[in-house]
Structures are given as C-alpha cells and as structure tokens.
Enzyme design. Structure first.
Site, PDB file in Angstrom:
ATOM      1  N   HIS A  96       0.832  -1.198   0.000  1.00 18.22           N
ATOM      2  CA  HIS A  96       0.000   0.000   0.000  1.00 18.22           C
ATOM      3  C   HIS A  96       0.870   1.253   0.000  1.00 18.22           C
ATOM      4  O   HIS A  96       1.960   1.264   0.592  1.00 18.22           O
ATOM      5  CB  HIS A  96      -0.901   0.042   1.236  1.00 18.22           C
ATOM      6  CG  HIS A  96      -1.809  -1.132   1.366  1.00 18.22           C
ATOM      7  ND1 HIS A  96      -2.642  -1.544   0.358  1.00 18.22           N
ATOM      8  CD2 HIS A  96      -2.017  -1.988   2.400  1.00 18.22           C
ATOM      9  CE1 HIS A  96      -3.338  -2.593   0.765  1.00 18.22           C
ATOM     10  NE2 HIS A  96      -2.961  -2.891   1.987  1.00 18.22           N
ATOM     11  N   GLU A 114      -2.471  -0.187   7.961  1.00 15.64           N
ATOM     12  CA  GLU A 114      -3.476  -1.118   8.464  1.00 15.64           C
ATOM     13  C   GLU A 114      -2.854  -2.040   9.504  1.00 15.64           C
ATOM     14  O   GLU A 114      -1.624  -2.097   9.663  1.00 15.64           O
ATOM     15  CB  GLU A 114      -4.077  -1.947   7.326  1.00 15.64           C
ATOM     16  CG  GLU A 114      -3.110  -2.912   6.656  1.00 15.64           C
ATOM     17  CD  GLU A 114      -3.704  -3.594   5.422  1.00 15.64           C
ATOM     18  OE1 GLU A 114      -4.556  -2.976   4.751  1.00 15.64           O
ATOM     19  OE2 GLU A 114      -3.305  -4.732   5.145  1.00 15.64           O
ATOM     20  N   HIS A 171       2.996  -7.551   1.758  1.00 22.43           N
ATOM     21  CA  HIS A 171       2.220  -8.406   2.657  1.00 22.43           C
ATOM     22  C   HIS A 171       1.180  -9.199   1.879  1.00 22.43           C
ATOM     23  O   HIS A 171       0.817  -8.849   0.760  1.00 22.43           O
ATOM     24  CB  HIS A 171       1.530  -7.573   3.740  1.00 22.43           C
ATOM     25  CG  HIS A 171       0.539  -6.592   3.205  1.00 22.43           C
ATOM     26  ND1 HIS A 171       0.903  -5.347   2.722  1.00 22.43           N
ATOM     27  CD2 HIS A 171      -0.813  -6.665   3.048  1.00 22.43           C
ATOM     28  CE1 HIS A 171      -0.172  -4.699   2.316  1.00 22.43           C
ATOM     29  NE2 HIS A 171      -1.230  -5.483   2.497  1.00 22.43           N
ATOM     30  N   ARG A 191      -1.076  -4.588  -6.414  1.00 23.60           N
ATOM     31  CA  ARG A 191      -0.729  -6.006  -6.500  1.00 23.60           C
ATOM     32  C   ARG A 191       0.650  -6.156  -7.130  1.00 23.60           C
ATOM     33  O   ARG A 191       0.881  -5.711  -8.252  1.00 23.60           O
ATOM     34  CB  ARG A 191      -1.757  -6.761  -7.356  1.00 23.60           C
ATOM     35  CG  ARG A 191      -3.105  -6.919  -6.715  1.00 23.60           C
ATOM     36  CD  ARG A 191      -3.959  -7.936  -7.485  1.00 23.60           C
ATOM     37  NE  ARG A 191      -5.361  -7.760  -7.121  1.00 23.60           N
ATOM     38  CZ  ARG A 191      -6.280  -7.209  -7.909  1.00 23.60           C
ATOM     39  NH1 ARG A 191      -5.971  -6.820  -9.122  1.00 23.60           N
ATOM     40  NH2 ARG A 191      -7.518  -7.077  -7.479  1.00 23.60           N
TER      41      ARG A 191
END
Length: 311
Positions: A96, A114, A171, A191
């Site tokens: 991200h 997150e 991740h 991605r």
C-alpha cells in the site's frame, strides 16, 4: 447521544469463502465472500446506521451533518475502516502507498496503514510480511525477474496474533486465515504478484511500477507497543498506537465500563455475547461510541476490539 449500530457491507473475492456466514451468521452474497466492511465511510462500501434516531443514514452523511458525534475530528472523510477478512485462498502479494503517494497518484485518496488481529487460522498457516531484498535495486530486480520464492518473506501465524502493516510493507493474507482489520479509509492496493491466477478467463491487474515505487527496502518490522493488564471487569490488551489509530482488545467477564474518548470509538464484538447499555450484542455486532459518550457499560462474557482515530 446514542450508540450507532452498523449494517455491514459484503464484498465477493476470488479468494473468499463462507466463514463470514459460518462463524458470524451474516447473510452473505455467495460462497466466495471475502470481506465484511463492518464500519465504513468509504464510497466503495458505505455502512448504514441500523436503528435509533439516525436509522438508514450512511456513515458518510453523519460525518458531514453531525460532526460532534465524531468529536469534530479534522478532515473531510471518515478516517478509519473496519473489516473482517475471510481468506479461503491466498490473497495477492501486495503493498500500500502512504498518504503522500496516494494523494498525488490516486486522486487525493488516503494512503493505507493497516493492522491485523488474527481471529482464527488453520494449523500451519503462514502469512507474508515483508521481503528479503537488501535494497531498492534488488527489490526491482527480484520483481522484474519473478524471483518470488527468494523475494517473499513468510512467517507462521496463530490465533490471537497481531500485525501492524505500514505503507511500503509487502504483505499477503494466506488461505485459511480469518482476520479483523483496522485500516485507514482507503481502497488503494497495489498487487505485486497474483500467482498467475485468472478471473473470468483473464489475469487480474498488477501494479508493478507503483509497487516498485512504494516498497520500502530493506524490510523493517513495524514497531508496536503491546501490553496486557487486568482492569475492573475485563482483561485489556493494547496492541498499537500509530499516527492514524490506536487499537485495543477487551475480554469482558461481568460488568465493564469503557471510558469516553476525545474522538469516537469503533467497536467490534469478536466473541461471546452480552449487552451494551442494555442493548443485546453478540459476535459480529459492530457499533460506534460517539466522542465524549459517558458510561458505555458492557455486561456479559464477550470480547471486543476497539479502535480510535489519532489526529
């Protein structure tokens, strides 16, 4: 001031399953349902208030019309998004961006910091956290040459584990894992690799250039300040405080009162049942405690995860 109970939004995914129905008794759209957006003010999946004086209002509408509910938190959008993720199969290897990169390249979107609380997982499950490249040049080489087994860093995962995932951290949740995720309210995911899977006969879109831009190297484990303490009526576990949120878990047995916060509090019941201010709640209930709401009283045997935005 009253508690705001939320109707969740469900998202189907190539990697999703049925645990949102099997574990939480939600009515899900299909047997490949990957995400429950439990408390969301994001346009791609907006929560509605269930019951009370604001019944049917979206969280986004309340944010604009009733800012005092949220402690007049600064900013034009709800800052946090709470999800439950059912990974029947592996999610893509992803990364991200931070606020600065997303703001410049993604139409002013927030970035995505997150964290994950592992609700359950199958024995022997791993997740991907980080990579093995020594610097940015090696990141680019390993990605462009598809050196995935050397690049990807896997770690074992167990029920009750907690992970902080900062922007720039490679991740992936892997199959057999059920997670509660607290994140910035962003739907931006790059991605890196998707196992050459096909969806509707076509590979899913990759974001190789953006990923190379934002991946941090070398990988560093995120700092967290976790501790556990016994308090009246509950065992309290503090997981993390970062620039965007703080996250805590309360294992309640009997009567427990949660103190008011400057800003609002997201609450997700992850186990058991009981009442909050006399209202029945059970596993899978999600609600918001307004800012400066005094005397939020839990009774019963239940576990909740709470999050507060940081400003």
């Amino acid at each position: 001031m009253e508690l705001l109970f939320m109707d969740p939004v469900f998202k189907e995914a190539i990697w999703g399953g049925t645990k949102l129905r099997d574990v939480f008794d939600y009515e899900i759209p299909s047997d490949t349902t990957g995400e429950c957006w439990a408390i969301s003010g994001h346009a791609n999946g907006m929560s509605h208030v269930a019951g009370g004086r604001f019944d049917g209002k979206t969280l986004g509408e309340l944010w604009k019309e009733e800012p005092e509910i949220f402690g007049n938190y600064p900013g034009s959008q709800v800052p946090l998004l709470i999800k439950i993720i059912d990974a029947k199969n592996d999610l893509s290897i992803q990364v991200h961006p931070d606020d600065a990169y997303a703001g410049e390249h993604e139409n002013g979107s927030l970035g995505k910091t997150e964290c994950w609380y592992v609700l359950n997982c199958e024995p022997g499950t791993e997740i991907v956290i980080g990579h093995n490249a020594k610097d940015k040049a090696e990141v680019e080489k390993m990605i462009r040459n598809h050196e995935w087994s050397d690049f990807i860093r896997k770690v074992p995962v167990h029920k009750g584990d907690f992970f902080q995932i900062n922007p720039g951290c490679v991740h992936a949740i892997k199959g057999g894992t059920l997670i509660l995720e607290t994140q910035q309210s962003s739907d931006i995911t790059y991605r890196v690799y998707d196992y050459d899977r096909l969806q509707n006969g076509k590979p899913r879109q990759l974001h190789v250039e953006q990923s190379i831009d934002v991946i941090e190297a070398p990988f560093k484990t995120a700092d967290i300040d976790t501790f556990t303490e016994e308090i009246p009526g509950a065992v309290h576990t503090h997981f993390v405080t970062c620039n965007f949120y703080s996250v805590d878990k309360y294992d309640i047995d009997g009567v427990f009162t949660l103190d008011a916060k400057k800003y609002y509090t997201n609450v997700s019941v992850i186990a058991g049942e009981g009442t909050v201010n006399g209202i029945p709640v059970k596993k899978g209930t999600h609600f918001i405690i307004p800012a400066n709401f005094n005397g939020c009283r839990f009774e019963g045997k239940l576990s909740v995860i709470c999050s507060n935005p940081e400003a």
